[in-house]
Design a protein around this motif. Structure first.
Motif, PDB file in Angstrom:
ATOM      1  N   THR A  21      24.912 -52.652  31.768  1.00 60.80           N
ATOM      2  CA  THR A  21      24.054 -53.043  30.638  1.00 60.80           C
ATOM      3  C   THR A  21      23.479 -51.845  29.895  1.00 60.80           C
ATOM      4  OG1 THR A  21      22.200 -53.192  32.152  1.00 60.80           O
ATOM      5  CG2 THR A  21      23.348 -55.247  31.623  1.00 60.80           C
ATOM      6  N   GLY A  22      23.677 -50.646  30.436  1.00 65.39           N
ATOM      7  CA  GLY A  22      23.115 -49.486  29.734  1.00 65.39           C
ATOM      8  C   GLY A  22      24.027 -48.284  29.862  1.00 65.39           C
ATOM      9  N   LYS A  23      23.739 -47.259  29.063  1.00 67.84           N
ATOM     10  CA  LYS A  23      24.573 -46.052  29.035  1.00 67.84           C
ATOM     11  C   LYS A  23      24.541 -45.324  30.382  1.00 67.84           C
ATOM     12  CE  LYS A  23      24.607 -44.592  24.228  1.00 67.84           C
ATOM     13  NZ  LYS A  23      24.112 -43.600  23.283  1.00 67.84           N
ATOM     14  N   ASP A  24      23.350 -45.261  30.976  1.00 65.82           N
ATOM     15  CA  ASP A  24      23.226 -44.517  32.245  1.00 65.82           C
ATOM     16  C   ASP A  24      24.049 -45.187  33.340  1.00 65.82           C
ATOM     17  OD1 ASP A  24      21.583 -42.840  30.917  1.00 65.82           O
ATOM     18  OD2 ASP A  24      19.693 -43.622  31.792  1.00 65.82           O
ATOM     19  N   GLU A  25      23.968 -46.486  33.358  1.00 61.13           N
ATOM     20  CA  GLU A  25      24.713 -47.238  34.356  1.00 61.13           C
ATOM     21  C   GLU A  25      26.215 -47.004  34.187  1.00 61.13           C
ATOM     22  OE1 GLU A  25      25.132 -51.893  35.727  1.00 61.13           O
ATOM     23  OE2 GLU A  25      23.492 -51.336  34.343  1.00 61.13           O
ATOM     24  N   GLN A  77      31.537 -48.087  26.053  1.00 55.59           N
ATOM     25  CA  GLN A  77      30.606 -47.126  25.454  1.00 55.59           C
ATOM     26  C   GLN A  77      30.288 -47.519  24.007  1.00 55.59           C
ATOM     27  OE1 GLN A  77      29.876 -44.069  27.128  1.00 55.59           O
ATOM     28  NE2 GLN A  77      28.637 -43.116  25.504  1.00 55.59           N
ATOM     29  N   LEU A  80      28.224 -50.719  23.722  1.00 58.57           N
ATOM     30  CA  LEU A  80      26.801 -50.502  24.049  1.00 58.57           C
ATOM     31  C   LEU A  80      26.073 -49.838  22.879  1.00 58.57           C
ATOM     32  CD1 LEU A  80      26.707 -49.306  27.778  1.00 58.57           C
ATOM     33  CD2 LEU A  80      25.879 -51.459  26.828  1.00 58.57           C
ATOM     34  N   GLU A  81      26.749 -48.870  22.255  1.00 55.50           N
ATOM     35  CA  GLU A  81      26.108 -48.182  21.112  1.00 55.50           C
ATOM     36  C   GLU A  81      25.831 -49.140  19.973  1.00 55.50           C
ATOM     37  OE1 GLU A  81      28.591 -44.870  20.139  1.00 55.50           O
ATOM     38  OE2 GLU A  81      27.960 -43.796  21.978  1.00 55.50           O
ATOM     39  N   SER A  83      25.649 -52.462  19.983  1.00 56.58           N
ATOM     40  CA  SER A  83      24.682 -53.527  20.247  1.00 56.58           C
ATOM     41  C   SER A  83      23.265 -52.959  20.284  1.00 56.58           C
ATOM     42  CB  SER A  83      25.013 -54.278  21.535  1.00 56.58           C
ATOM     43  OG  SER A  83      24.672 -53.472  22.636  1.00 56.58           O
ATOM     44  N   GLY A  84      23.154 -51.670  20.655  1.00 53.69           N
ATOM     45  CA  GLY A  84      21.842 -51.028  20.614  1.00 53.69           C
ATOM     46  C   GLY A  84      21.316 -50.993  19.198  1.00 53.69           C
ATOM     47  N   GLU A  87      20.306 -54.384  17.982  1.00 51.21           N
ATOM     48  CA  GLU A  87      19.026 -54.760  18.569  1.00 51.21           C
ATOM     49  C   GLU A  87      17.866 -54.193  17.758  1.00 51.21           C
ATOM     50  OE1 GLU A  87      18.159 -53.835  22.806  1.00 51.21           O
ATOM     51  OE2 GLU A  87      19.928 -55.129  23.085  1.00 51.21           O
TER      52      GLU A  87
END
Ligand code: DAH
Length: 339
Positions: A21-25, A77, A80-81, A83-84, A87
């Motif tokens: 669900t996130g970049k770090d993950e 990747q 995620l970018e 959808s960020g 948001e």
């Protein structure tokens, strides 16, 4: 490590990536599988220990897996970018005040015109309109206004280039039109715009509104006029007001009267609005002149009738305590919203 192991690793990693669900993950997963000491690196090392005949197939499978995983990580990747960003754009401040719906309303003059026409409708009058461009004949001659009358002057009437046409200076010409096109008995009210070349000030405008009224039948009497006007005045200004008729002159009525109501501000005691008189003039009226009947082809021996005319702005100003006629035409919402 076999090719079937590779297939199960493929599904395992694909699931983990899609659940991230996130970049770090995602980065942690990438290190776990594709990093220098990651799973794929480990598998590549085990390559050396395989029997020679299995090496080509295993080598191909592991290269495919690597390419597949690199693609999956890149895709994830990106998603995620973006959808960020969405948001951020879609941030909703649920504490922000909503956009209030502005409720429209009728102009105060329209409200007064409708109110007055409704009062007369209840008394059996029909609402009729006429054109704002009129003939000299309907505006003056038919109404028994002589050629030398000052109201015919270009200082008091807007003439069009064709000198026989003009902007009507009152609603009375609709009496002529209505009587010519109908037969008695008649009871008609006429709201509409009228024009006069007056300089604009607190009580004058080159365009304003009038309501004309008239009734024609056998045996219409002055007392009928008085009764109708009293019903009208009490409906608009309240039951407690008094009404009086003052003798006056109009060319199109005989006898003629101006109608006053007791001052609605001081109740007749005398104040600045009524000029200390205790009375306010609200309209002109009278019994329709025989010459008007003759002009439209009605027999004045057979028919009688009354007529009256009032300025809508004046009535509205008195009713609402407005002291400047210009307020009606400026369309200032702070004024209009009060009605
Ligand atoms: N036409 C007149 C004016 O504009 C008002 C008026 C007076 C109308 C008396 C009437 C009437 O019908 O009987 O000043």
């Amino acid at each position: 490590m076999s090719t079937s192991d590779i297939a199960s690793i493929k599904t395992e990693v694909a699931q983990a990536i899609s659940a991230a669900t996130g970049k770090d993950e995602l980065e942690a997963l990438r290190i776990k599988y594709l990093g220098r000491k990651g799973l794929l690196a480990e598998m590549t090392q085990s390559f050396a220990t395989l029997p020679a005949e299995e090496k080509p197939q295993f080598g191909r499978a592991i290269n495919e897996l690597k390419a597949y995983l690199v693609g999956l990580f890149a895709e994830k990747q990106k998603s995620l970018e973006s959808s960020g960003k969405e948001e951020k754009n879609a941030f909703v401040d649920i504490g922000m005040p909503g956009i209030a719906q502005e409720i429209g309303r009728m102009h105060p003059l329209t409200q007064v015109i409708r109110e007055i026409c409704e009062i007369f409708s209840r008394l059996g009058f029909l609402v009729v309109e006429g054109p704002e461009i009129e003939t000299e004949e309907n505006n003056f001659t038919g109404l028994n206004i002589p050629l030398e009358h000052p109201s015919r002057d270009a200082f008091d009437t807007f003439y069009l280039k064709n000198q026989k046409l003009l902007l009507r200076s009152h609603t009375s010409p609709v009496q002529i039109r209505a009587m010519k096109s109908r037969k008695p008995p008649l009871a008609i009210v006429v709201p509409g715009r009228v024009y006069r070349p007056d300089a604009l000030d607190a009580s004058h405008s080159f365009m304003f509104h009038q309501i004309e009224g008239f009734m024609v039948d056998k045996n219409i009497k002055f007392s009928d006029l008085k009764g109708v006007l009293e019903a009208f005045a009490k409906s608009v200004f309240g039951d407690q007001i008094k009404m009086r008729l003052r003798p006056h002159f109009f060319p199109f009525t005989e006898p003629s009267a101006e109608v006053d109501i007791s001052c609605i501000i001081c109740k007749g005691k005398g104040c600045s609005v009524c000029g200390r008189k205790g009375w306010l003039e609200v309209l002109g009226s009278g019994m329709i002149h025989p010459n008007v009947f003759k002009h439209v082809g009605y027999d004045p021996e057979k028919y009688t009738g009354f007529a009256f005319g009032m300025g809508v702005e004046r009535i509205a100003m008195l009713k609402y305590g407005i002291n400047d006629i210009r307020l009606f035409y400026e369309n200032d919402l702070r004024f209009l919203k009060q009605f």
